[in-house]
Design a protein around this motif. Structure first.
Motif, PDB file in Angstrom:
ATOM      1  N   GLU A 136      31.307 -94.527  24.286  1.00 12.65           N
ATOM      2  CA  GLU A 136      32.659 -94.312  24.801  1.00 12.65           C
ATOM      3  C   GLU A 136      32.893 -92.863  25.235  1.00 12.65           C
ATOM      4  O   GLU A 136      33.888 -92.572  25.896  1.00 12.65           O
ATOM      5  CB  GLU A 136      33.691 -94.707  23.748  1.00 12.65           C
ATOM      6  N   MET A 137      31.981 -91.956  24.882  1.00 21.19           N
ATOM      7  CA  MET A 137      32.124 -90.551  25.253  1.00 21.19           C
ATOM      8  C   MET A 137      31.249 -90.164  26.441  1.00 21.19           C
ATOM      9  O   MET A 137      31.253 -89.018  26.869  1.00 21.19           O
ATOM     10  CB  MET A 137      31.765 -89.658  24.057  1.00 21.19           C
ATOM     11  N   ARG A 138      30.504 -91.107  26.987  1.00 18.63           N
ATOM     12  CA  ARG A 138      29.595 -90.797  28.101  1.00 18.63           C
ATOM     13  C   ARG A 138      30.363 -90.853  29.415  1.00 18.63           C
ATOM     14  O   ARG A 138      30.769 -91.917  29.856  1.00 18.63           O
ATOM     15  CB  ARG A 138      28.430 -91.789  28.119  1.00 18.63           C
ATOM     16  N   ARG A 139      30.534 -89.709  30.028  1.00 19.42           N
ATOM     17  CA  ARG A 139      31.319 -89.640  31.257  1.00 19.42           C
ATOM     18  C   ARG A 139      30.667 -88.681  32.254  1.00 19.42           C
ATOM     19  O   ARG A 139      30.072 -87.670  31.869  1.00 19.42           O
ATOM     20  CB  ARG A 139      32.745 -89.163  30.979  1.00 19.42           C
ATOM     21  N   LEU A 140      30.798 -89.041  33.511  1.00 18.12           N
ATOM     22  CA  LEU A 140      30.472 -88.139  34.621  1.00 18.12           C
ATOM     23  C   LEU A 140      31.721 -87.997  35.477  1.00 18.12           C
ATOM     24  O   LEU A 140      32.416 -88.988  35.715  1.00 18.12           O
ATOM     25  CB  LEU A 140      29.332 -88.701  35.469  1.00 18.12           C
ATOM     26  N   ARG A 141      31.983 -86.813  35.939  1.00 18.59           N
ATOM     27  CA  ARG A 141      33.153 -86.581  36.791  1.00 18.59           C
ATOM     28  C   ARG A 141      32.681 -85.922  38.079  1.00 18.59           C
ATOM     29  O   ARG A 141      32.065 -84.857  38.059  1.00 18.59           O
ATOM     30  CB  ARG A 141      34.160 -85.689  36.067  1.00 18.59           C
ATOM     31  N   LEU A 142      32.957 -86.562  39.196  1.00 21.86           N
ATOM     32  CA  LEU A 142      32.583 -86.036  40.500  1.00 21.86           C
ATOM     33  C   LEU A 142      33.845 -85.677  41.264  1.00 21.86           C
ATOM     34  O   LEU A 142      34.730 -86.517  41.426  1.00 21.86           O
ATOM     35  CB  LEU A 142      31.764 -87.063  41.293  1.00 21.86           C
ATOM     36  N   ASN A 146      20.495 -86.481  36.060  1.00 23.98           N
ATOM     37  CA  ASN A 146      20.440 -85.461  35.014  1.00 23.98           C
ATOM     38  C   ASN A 146      21.635 -85.586  34.076  1.00 23.98           C
ATOM     39  O   ASN A 146      21.519 -85.414  32.858  1.00 23.98           O
ATOM     40  CB  ASN A 146      20.417 -84.067  35.643  1.00 23.98           C
ATOM     41  N   GLY A 147      22.825 -85.862  34.663  1.00 27.88           N
ATOM     42  CA  GLY A 147      24.019 -86.054  33.845  1.00 27.88           C
ATOM     43  C   GLY A 147      23.894 -87.260  32.926  1.00 27.88           C
ATOM     44  O   GLY A 147      24.332 -87.234  31.772  1.00 27.88           O
ATOM     45  N   ILE A 148      23.312 -88.349  33.446  1.00 27.63           N
ATOM     46  CA  ILE A 148      23.095 -89.545  32.615  1.00 27.63           C
ATOM     47  C   ILE A 148      22.182 -89.207  31.448  1.00 27.63           C
ATOM     48  O   ILE A 148      22.435 -89.589  30.300  1.00 27.63           O
ATOM     49  CB  ILE A 148      22.504 -90.682  33.467  1.00 27.63           C
ATOM     50  N   ASP A 149      21.096 -88.472  31.733  1.00 23.50           N
ATOM     51  CA  ASP A 149      20.180 -88.071  30.659  1.00 23.50           C
ATOM     52  C   ASP A 149      20.878 -87.159  29.650  1.00 23.50           C
ATOM     53  O   ASP A 149      20.659 -87.264  28.435  1.00 23.50           O
ATOM     54  CB  ASP A 149      18.965 -87.340  31.247  1.00 23.50           C
ATOM     55  N   ALA A 150      21.750 -86.271  30.149  1.00 25.13           N
ATOM     56  CA  ALA A 150      22.428 -85.328  29.256  1.00 25.13           C
ATOM     57  C   ALA A 150      23.384 -86.022  28.303  1.00 25.13           C
ATOM     58  O   ALA A 150      23.592 -85.568  27.171  1.00 25.13           O
ATOM     59  CB  ALA A 150      23.185 -84.281  30.080  1.00 25.13           C
ATOM     60  N   THR A 151      23.982 -87.151  28.731  1.00 31.93           N
ATOM     61  CA  THR A 151      24.962 -87.845  27.884  1.00 31.93           C
ATOM     62  C   THR A 151      24.334 -88.907  26.988  1.00 31.93           C
ATOM     63  O   THR A 151      25.041 -89.567  26.228  1.00 31.93           O
ATOM     64  CB  THR A 151      26.030 -88.529  28.760  1.00 31.93           C
ATOM     65  N   SER A 152      23.008 -89.077  27.071  1.00 31.31           N
ATOM     66  CA  SER A 152      22.368 -90.172  26.328  1.00 31.31           C
ATOM     67  C   SER A 152      22.515 -90.028  24.817  1.00 31.31           C
ATOM     68  O   SER A 152      22.491 -91.023  24.089  1.00 31.31           O
ATOM     69  CB  SER A 152      20.882 -90.249  26.695  1.00 31.31           C
ATOM     70  N   SER A 153      22.688 -88.784  24.344  1.00 33.76           N
ATOM     71  CA  SER A 153      22.823 -88.579  22.898  1.00 33.76           C
ATOM     72  C   SER A 153      24.255 -88.775  22.402  1.00 33.76           C
ATOM     73  O   SER A 153      24.497 -88.753  21.194  1.00 33.76           O
ATOM     74  CB  SER A 153      22.336 -87.172  22.523  1.00 33.76           C
ATOM     75  N   SER A 154      25.207 -88.961  23.305  1.00 28.44           N
ATOM     76  CA  SER A 154      26.609 -89.140  22.923  1.00 28.44           C
ATOM     77  C   SER A 154      26.909 -90.615  22.661  1.00 28.44           C
ATOM     78  O   SER A 154      26.163 -91.506  23.090  1.00 28.44           O
ATOM     79  CB  SER A 154      27.539 -88.622  24.028  1.00 28.44           C
ATOM     80  N   SER A 192      29.394 -85.007  30.182  1.00 33.34           N
ATOM     81  CA  SER A 192      29.992 -84.794  28.862  1.00 33.34           C
ATOM     82  C   SER A 192      28.917 -84.622  27.799  1.00 33.34           C
ATOM     83  O   SER A 192      29.132 -84.948  26.632  1.00 33.34           O
ATOM     84  CB  SER A 192      30.888 -85.987  28.501  1.00 33.34           C
ATOM     85  N   GLY A 193      27.747 -84.123  28.205  1.00 33.52           N
ATOM     86  CA  GLY A 193      26.652 -83.929  27.261  1.00 33.52           C
ATOM     87  C   GLY A 193      26.816 -82.683  26.405  1.00 33.52           C
ATOM     88  O   GLY A 193      27.838 -81.998  26.458  1.00 33.52           O
ATOM     89  N   PRO A 194      25.781 -82.339  25.655  1.00 32.01           N
ATOM     90  CA  PRO A 194      25.868 -81.195  24.737  1.00 32.01           C
ATOM     91  C   PRO A 194      25.684 -79.842  25.415  1.00 32.01           C
ATOM     92  O   PRO A 194      25.820 -78.803  24.771  1.00 32.01           O
ATOM     93  CB  PRO A 194      24.726 -81.451  23.750  1.00 32.01           C
ATOM     94  N   GLY A 195      25.397 -79.834  26.723  1.00 32.90           N
ATOM     95  CA  GLY A 195      25.220 -78.570  27.430  1.00 32.90           C
ATOM     96  C   GLY A 195      23.777 -78.094  27.413  1.00 32.90           C
ATOM     97  O   GLY A 195      22.910 -78.646  26.725  1.00 32.90           O
ATOM     98  N   ILE A 196      23.519 -77.057  28.189  1.00 35.58           N
ATOM     99  CA  ILE A 196      22.172 -76.482  28.313  1.00 35.58           C
ATOM    100  C   ILE A 196      22.090 -75.252  27.411  1.00 35.58           C
ATOM    101  O   ILE A 196      23.007 -74.425  27.409  1.00 35.58           O
ATOM    102  CB  ILE A 196      21.891 -76.095  29.777  1.00 35.58           C
ATOM    103  N   PRO A 197      21.025 -75.124  26.617  1.00 35.18           N
ATOM    104  CA  PRO A 197      20.905 -73.939  25.751  1.00 35.18           C
ATOM    105  C   PRO A 197      21.031 -72.648  26.548  1.00 35.18           C
ATOM    106  O   PRO A 197      20.578 -72.554  27.695  1.00 35.18           O
ATOM    107  CB  PRO A 197      19.495 -74.091  25.149  1.00 35.18           C
TER     108      PRO A 197
END
Length: 557
Positions: A453-459, A442-450, A476-481
């Protein structure tokens, strides 16, 4: 030295595992590997002690000895450097670049010394002055090689994020090699064209060294000893242990030259070159062996993973088909009955005789659909019975390993921050891994629009007040509405253009069945943070694991 190697075994075992324990720079050395290394060092010491009394014995001059032996040595070191740079592609740590450069310098100066050695390819050598240039190449060789190992020892414990954003690993390797070659070229010019301005190790006699040569050999022996001491003081991986053996294998070379025999073509001189050849092949043999073993294990693991994925896909396909069939029937009946009821209510005058029966049918069909969904949830409750006591960071690292191809393909950098000495948890490791994988994807999908160099996941992992282990996945995606945040865990609700909307609902059900929880902690323009809470296991003390709700109730009381 052997005692120091064995003494660090327990300390190494207590250190946390690296993110990717698939490179020899991160795999902790086993007790058997340490014993083997100590045995090799002891054998080398015994051989050196046996040769020492006869080191001054002058043997026949064999001009082909140096070019054959050192060309083989240079090729072995060059292959070792290539394999170490390949390890950097797997684990991008600067320490691996340093040790790769050490072997690149070793290969270069070994071959250059061969070209300058008198009698090797020509009576006075192909480059240099035929007297002092070979000795200076030897000094440069053994100043730069331990330097690279020392830099490795100082940098090897630094953390490296998985899939570093920014400059690719290939570019880092290329720039490093270019810088090393520039330094080598400058030093070659110094000891060939400018050798007349340097102190002399040999005069007219190309056989015996001057006193300066003996002192330099003592200095090189101390230099190797310092680097060896630094490496011994650090946590030991497989690479560390065998670098220690390599350094130890080189030291008789200088000890013989400084203390026993400083003459070329003596028994000690020939023996020292044989020690050098052994040292050169030591790490190469290890790399080839470990890479073969790791390749075999990864091939088996990949085969099992592919088979498991195929079985899961078949199971998921069958399950979703069954769910779709079972749910579609009552939904179709509800839709038909609702249309009939509306038609009767809209007629003039309204026909109310059958509306009560139609509404009863709608209620029955809705209960039937609810039973289907409850049956699906029951499947996961049954599966949750297969639990074991595990370390949470092991499950997270395994999930990251499985997601690595998707992370690389999507150019997403995964950063980890694991708290030391986390408590154990009692879970179905496969189910928890699936929950983490679902959140990672889900995080990968959320960052696809970035931008890449700004695509990051932090665990991150940590312990909450001694009652639960918390696993946080931040993208680091745009967040959930804002309007969707309360509904994202509802079944069949999704913010994606494709998907069934079951992933988060099933994941929350799995965690609730484990006595834990899954929640959305934060979501905004800087991304979203999902948090998994798993109760700490008390199996070792003979008690059953408590639930998160129990822990919260105890804190409230």
């Amino acid at each position: 030295m052997g005692a120091a190697l064995l003494a660090n075994d327990t300390a190494a075992a207590r250190q946390p595992n690296q993110d990717y324990p698939i490179a020899i720079a991160t795999i902790p050395a086993t007790a058997a590997q340490r014993r083997t290394a100590v045995a090799v060092i002891i054998v080398l010491v015994i051989v050196a002690a046996l040769v020492a009394p006869f080191a001054n014995t002058q043997l026949a001059r064999v001009d082909a000895f140096v070019p054959v032996l050192q060309t083989v040595l240079a090729v072995a070191d060059l292959i070792t450097a290539v394999l170490l740079f390949s390890q950097y592609l797997i684990l991008p740590k600067r320490a691996l670049l340093a040790v790769g450069c050490a072997y690149l310098c070793s290969a270069s100066f070994a071959f250059l010394q061969t070209l300058s050695f008198p009698g090797a390819y020509s009576p006075a050598g192909l480059i240099g002055d035929g007297f002092n240039s070979p000795a200076w190449f030897f000094v440069l060789w053994h100043m730069t090689f331990p330097l690279g190992i020392l830099i490795y020892a100082l940098l090897k414990d630094e953390e490296a994020p998985i899939g570093q954003p920014g400059r690719p690993a290939e570019a880092s390797i290329g720039l490093t090699i270019l810088a090393v070659l520039i330094v080598i070229v400058a030093l070659v010019w110094l000891v060939t064209a400018g050798v007349g301005k340097l102190p002399a190790f040999y005069t007219d006699d190309v056989i015996r060294q001057t006193n300066l040569g003996n002192r330099v050999n003592v200095g090189l022996l101390l230099w190797y000893g310092i680097v060896l001491a630094v490496l011994l003081s650090r946590r030991h991986t497989i690479l560390d242990v065998w670098l220690i053996v390599v350094l130890a294998a080189w030291m008789p070379n200088f000890a013989v030259a400084a203390l026993a025999s400083s003459a070329r073509f003596s028994l000690g001189w020939y023996a020292a070159r044989c020690f050098a050849l052994i040292a050169s092949f030591m790490l190469l043999s290890l790399l080839l062996t470990e890479m073969t073993v790791l390749y075999s294990r990864l091939a088996n693991a990949f085969s099992l993973l592919r088979r498991e994925r195929a079985n899961r896909l078949m199971s998921v396909d069958a399950a979703t088909a069954a769910i779709a069939h079972e749910v579609r029937t009552p939904l179709a009946a509800i839709s038909l009955n609702a249309s009939s009821a509306l038609a009767q209510l809209r007629s003039k005058p309204p026909i109310l005789e059958e509306v009560d029966a139609i509404l009863g049918d709608i209620e029955a069909d809705s209960l039937r659909a609810n039973q289907v969904i409850a049956g699906v949830r029951a499947l996961f409750k049954e599966a949750a019975d297969h639990r074991t006591v595990v370390r949470v960071e092991d499950v997270v690292r395994q999930a990251l390993s499985l997601a690595e191809p998707e992370l690389q393909a999507s150019q997403v950098a995964a950063l980890t921050e694991f708290q030391d000495s986390l408590a154990y948890i009692s879970v179905d490791a496969a189910q928890l891994q699936q929950v983490i994988l679902n959140l990672i994807r889900n995080g990968i999908d959320a960052t696809s629009s970035s931008a890449p160099e700004m695509r990051r996941l932090r665990l991150t992992t940590k312990v909450r007040e001694g009652s639960a282990v918390l696993i946080s996945i931040q993208d680091s995606g745009p967040g959930i509405p804002a309007g969707d945040r309360e509904r994202i865990f509802d079944a069949f609700f999704t913010t994606k253009t494709s998907g069934m909307g079951l992933g988060l609902a099933i994941s929350r059900t799995i965690m609730e069945n484990h006595g834990g929880s899954l929640r959305l902690c934060q979501s905004g323009s800087n991304g979203s943070i999902f948090e998994i809470a798993v109760p700490i296991s008390s199996v070792k003390s003979g008690r059953e694991p408590a639930t998160i709700a129990d822990a919260d109730q105890r804190r409230a009381n």
